[in-house]
Design a protein around this motif. Structure first.
Motif, mmCIF file in Angstrom:
data_model
loop_
_atom_site.group_PDB
_atom_site.id
_atom_site.type_symbol
_atom_site.label_atom_id
_atom_site.label_comp_id
_atom_site.label_asym_id
_atom_site.label_seq_id
_atom_site.Cartn_x
_atom_site.Cartn_y
_atom_site.Cartn_z
ATOM 1 N N UNK A 1 -11.272 -8.324 -8.600
ATOM 2 C CA UNK A 1 -11.066 -9.744 -8.355
ATOM 3 C C UNK A 1 -12.411 -10.440 -8.210
ATOM 4 N N UNK A 2 -12.634 -11.503 -8.989
ATOM 5 C CA UNK A 2 -13.831 -12.326 -8.840
ATOM 6 C C UNK A 2 -13.408 -13.796 -8.827
ATOM 7 N N UNK A 3 -14.378 -14.703 -8.888
ATOM 8 C CA UNK A 3 -14.072 -16.121 -8.753
ATOM 9 C C UNK A 3 -13.268 -16.690 -9.922
ATOM 10 N N UNK A 4 -13.196 -15.953 -11.034
ATOM 11 C CA UNK A 4 -12.406 -16.436 -12.168
ATOM 12 C C UNK A 4 -10.909 -16.237 -11.945
ATOM 13 N N UNK A 5 -10.560 -15.451 -10.922
ATOM 14 C CA UNK A 5 -9.157 -15.184 -10.592
ATOM 15 C C UNK A 5 -8.857 -15.772 -9.220
ATOM 16 N N UNK A 6 -7.870 -16.642 -9.163
ATOM 17 C CA UNK A 6 -7.471 -17.243 -7.891
ATOM 18 C C UNK A 6 -6.280 -16.476 -7.339
ATOM 19 N N UNK A 7 -6.448 -15.880 -6.177
ATOM 20 C CA UNK A 7 -5.364 -15.163 -5.509
ATOM 21 C C UNK A 7 -5.383 -15.568 -4.048
ATOM 22 N N UNK A 8 -4.345 -16.281 -3.598
ATOM 23 C CA UNK A 8 -4.330 -16.739 -2.206
ATOM 24 C C UNK A 8 -2.901 -17.040 -1.759
ATOM 25 N N UNK A 9 -2.766 -17.299 -0.479
ATOM 26 C CA UNK A 9 -1.467 -17.675 0.082
ATOM 27 C C UNK A 9 -1.426 -19.179 0.293
ATOM 28 N N UNK B 1 -10.770 -28.010 -3.791
ATOM 29 C CA UNK B 1 -11.762 -28.708 -4.611
ATOM 30 C C UNK B 1 -11.230 -28.998 -6.007
ATOM 31 N N UNK B 2 -11.846 -29.979 -6.670
ATOM 32 C CA UNK B 2 -11.540 -30.252 -8.077
ATOM 33 C C UNK B 2 -12.639 -29.695 -8.974
ATOM 34 N N UNK B 3 -13.849 -29.544 -8.419
ATOM 35 C CA UNK B 3 -14.989 -28.940 -9.116
ATOM 36 C C UNK B 3 -15.836 -28.222 -8.075
ATOM 37 N N UNK B 4 -16.628 -27.244 -8.518
ATOM 38 C CA UNK B 4 -17.631 -26.640 -7.649
ATOM 39 C C UNK B 4 -18.924 -26.476 -8.446
ATOM 40 N N UNK B 5 -20.001 -26.348 -7.711
ATOM 41 C CA UNK B 5 -21.317 -26.290 -8.349
ATOM 42 C C UNK B 5 -21.524 -25.006 -9.137
ATOM 43 N N UNK B 6 -20.965 -23.898 -8.670
ATOM 44 C CA UNK B 6 -21.323 -22.583 -9.211
ATOM 45 C C UNK B 6 -20.309 -21.999 -10.192
ATOM 46 N N UNK B 7 -19.123 -22.545 -10.245
ATOM 47 C CA UNK B 7 -18.066 -21.960 -11.081
ATOM 48 C C UNK B 7 -17.795 -22.837 -12.299
ATOM 49 N N UNK B 8 -17.253 -22.246 -13.386
ATOM 50 C CA UNK B 8 -16.911 -23.041 -14.568
ATOM 51 C C UNK B 8 -16.003 -24.215 -14.202
ATOM 52 N N UNK B 9 -16.372 -25.398 -14.632
ATOM 53 C CA UNK B 9 -15.683 -26.604 -14.178
ATOM 54 C C UNK B 9 -14.211 -26.629 -14.581
ATOM 55 N N UNK B 10 -13.910 -26.240 -15.812
ATOM 56 C CA UNK B 10 -12.518 -26.264 -16.268
ATOM 57 C C UNK B 10 -11.674 -25.251 -15.508
ATOM 58 N N UNK B 11 -12.263 -24.113 -15.169
ATOM 59 C CA UNK B 11 -11.529 -23.084 -14.420
ATOM 60 C C UNK B 11 -11.140 -23.596 -13.047
ATOM 61 N N UNK B 12 -12.075 -24.194 -12.333
ATOM 62 C CA UNK B 12 -11.790 -24.706 -10.989
ATOM 63 C C UNK B 12 -10.744 -25.810 -11.051
ATOM 64 N N UNK B 13 -10.876 -26.681 -12.034
ATOM 65 C CA UNK B 13 -9.905 -27.772 -12.166
ATOM 66 C C UNK B 13 -8.501 -27.231 -12.420
ATOM 67 N N UNK C 1 4.932 -17.972 -1.306
ATOM 68 C CA UNK C 1 3.712 -18.185 -0.517
ATOM 69 C C UNK C 1 2.465 -17.617 -1.192
ATOM 70 N N UNK C 2 2.621 -16.650 -2.095
ATOM 71 C CA UNK C 2 1.459 -16.007 -2.707
ATOM 72 C C UNK C 2 1.312 -16.475 -4.160
ATOM 73 N N UNK C 3 0.084 -16.824 -4.524
ATOM 74 C CA UNK C 3 -0.164 -17.323 -5.869
ATOM 75 C C UNK C 3 -1.281 -16.522 -6.532
ATOM 76 N N UNK C 4 -1.086 -16.235 -7.803
ATOM 77 C CA UNK C 4 -2.135 -15.664 -8.654
ATOM 78 C C UNK C 4 -2.298 -16.605 -9.841
ATOM 79 N N UNK C 5 -3.512 -17.089 -10.056
ATOM 80 C CA UNK C 5 -3.761 -17.995 -11.174
ATOM 81 C C UNK C 5 -4.957 -17.502 -11.968
ATOM 82 N N UNK C 6 -4.771 -17.337 -13.266
ATOM 83 C CA UNK C 6 -5.865 -16.938 -14.145
ATOM 84 C C UNK C 6 -6.023 -17.990 -15.239
ATOM 85 N N UNK C 7 -7.252 -18.197 -15.661
ATOM 86 C CA UNK C 7 -7.568 -19.205 -16.671
ATOM 87 C C UNK C 7 -8.329 -18.547 -17.807
ATOM 88 N N UNK C 8 -7.868 -18.784 -19.027
ATOM 89 C CA UNK C 8 -8.603 -18.311 -20.189
ATOM 90 C C UNK C 8 -8.164 -19.130 -21.400
#
Length: 379
Positions: free
Chosen positions: A37-45, A348-360, A12-19
């Motif tokens: 934790x900031x928007x570059x790190x996805x941590x959610x249930x 979302x597949x993209x957001x206005x404020x975050x790096x596009x590849x990271x969100x994708x 149920x818990x996910x941690x996703x990092x992109x680099x």
């Protein structure tokens, strides 16, 4: 990373990092371990599903911004190739380049102009579909909101690329004829309550879009919309003018009926290869409905997004990706999920404020946690 996508159980818990490098990923993990934790790190249930049913939701206008898609073009060759191909087809018809417009600096950009934003959003959406396909993700159902129905028709196999470009070009050109004649107002009201609010203004104000159980857009003449806004403000009800040049989905569209019938007379949709839900009818359609008359209805009639999404939930869809430059339908969709006691989720597949590849890429991680299987060989 390959094992995390292909060999690990779904919890149920996910941690996703992109680099871009292993060292960068390690640093991201250290940051998370240290509580940074900031928007570059996805941590959610996320509730895992044994057989999730995925749908693509193509948004309409409202999420655009100057330079959208340029980051993904730099970092994802598949996305870039499709943006360039669409631009070539579009330029032959329009005589100007979408990519040239997107590459303009913000102060020079005309991204909010009807004739630019509609084809630009469609190009982003089709390129996102092909990028998801490259990573092994394809939907089993599709729905489009207003202009989003054009890219949705292409993704469902009902329109060729040439037809999609033709529809979006002539649709935007026709709607631009009504520029400056009206406006739109987003309101936090249920459908019946909204109808009571504009009682007396019939023929001048109408329902433009139903985006959630208590999220609507009114469309029509500026003066009554201003009066309605004052009434709602006094009641403490959410209301906000929508940043548009045209009163979409209102009586102001009646003047373009003949133009749309003439310019799109040769467009005829094919039978879909993926189920396609209409936000004009609120039902699953065959694809053969996508003709000139339908595209006028798409521009003139209310956007029945909540009705179409409800039909998809009835048909067991439970996982949704908003295909567009910025999420504008997530909150209304989540409100419907809650109202219907559904465990549906939308990302979302993209957001206005975050790096596009990271969100994708974070969306791929969420899909994996949900129970889908991206192609880990290309990650």
């Amino acid at each position: 990373a390959f094992s995390a996508f292909t060999r690990r159980s779904r919890y149920a818990h996910i941690l996703a990092v992109v680099d871009k490098t292993p060292a960068g990923v390690a640093e991201q993990l250290r940051k998370f371990a240290d509580g940074q934790v900031d928007s570059s790190i996805l941590a959610k249930s996320i509730t895992p599903k044994k057989s999730p049913q995925l749908a693509f939701v193509f948004s309409g206008q409202g999420g655009q911004w100057a330079g959208m898609g340029l980051q993904l073009m730099q970092q994802e060759p598949v996305f870039r190739r499709w943006m360039e191909e669409i631009d070539l087809v579009f330029e032959k018809l329009a005589g100007w380049s979408l990519l040239a417009e997107l590459r303009k600096e913000e102060e020079e950009s005309k991204i909010n102009d009807t004739v630019i934003v509609q084809p630009a959003v469609m190009a982003i959406q089709i390129s996102l579909v092909k990028l998801y396909e490259h990573y092994g993700i394809s939907p089993t159902g599709i729905v489009g909101h207003s202009i989003g129905e054009v890219a949705a028709g292409f993704a469902a196999g009902a329109l060729t690329l040439q037809q999609a470009v033709q529809v979006i070009y002539h649709r935007s050109q026709a709607q631009n004829m009504a520029s400056g004649q009206g406006g739109m107002l987003a309101v936090g009201l249920a459908l019946e309550d909204a109808r009571k609010v504009f009682a007396g203004y019939e023929g001048r104000v109408s329902i433009g879009a139903v985006n959630g159980p208590g999220m609507l857009a009114l469309s029509g003449d500026p003066e009554p919309l201003e009066q309605i806004a004052k009434v709602l403000e006094a009641r403490g009800v959410f209301n906000r003018p929508v940043r548009v040049q045209v009163a979409y989905h209102s009586h102001h569209m009646d003047q373009i009926h003949g133009v749309m019938q003439e310019t799109l007379a040769e467009v005829q949709g094919n039978r879909t290869t993926t189920p396609l839900y209409s936000t004009v009818t609120g039902k699953c359609e065959t694809g053969e409905h996508l003709n000139a008359d339908y595209w006028f209805q798409n521009a003139r009639n209310p956007v029945l997004f909540t009705t179409a999404l409800g039909a998809m939930l009835e048909h067991n869809f439970d996982t949704f990706i908003e295909i567009g430059p910025h999420p504008v339908l997530v909150s209304g969709s989540e409100a419907l999920f809650k109202q219907l006691d559904s465990d549906g989720m939308m990302m979302p597949s993209m957001t206005r404020r975050e790096p596009e590849a990271t969100v994708f890429l974070q969306s791929l991680a969420q899909l994996t946690a949900r129970g889908l299987e991206p192609n880990a060989n290309v990650l």
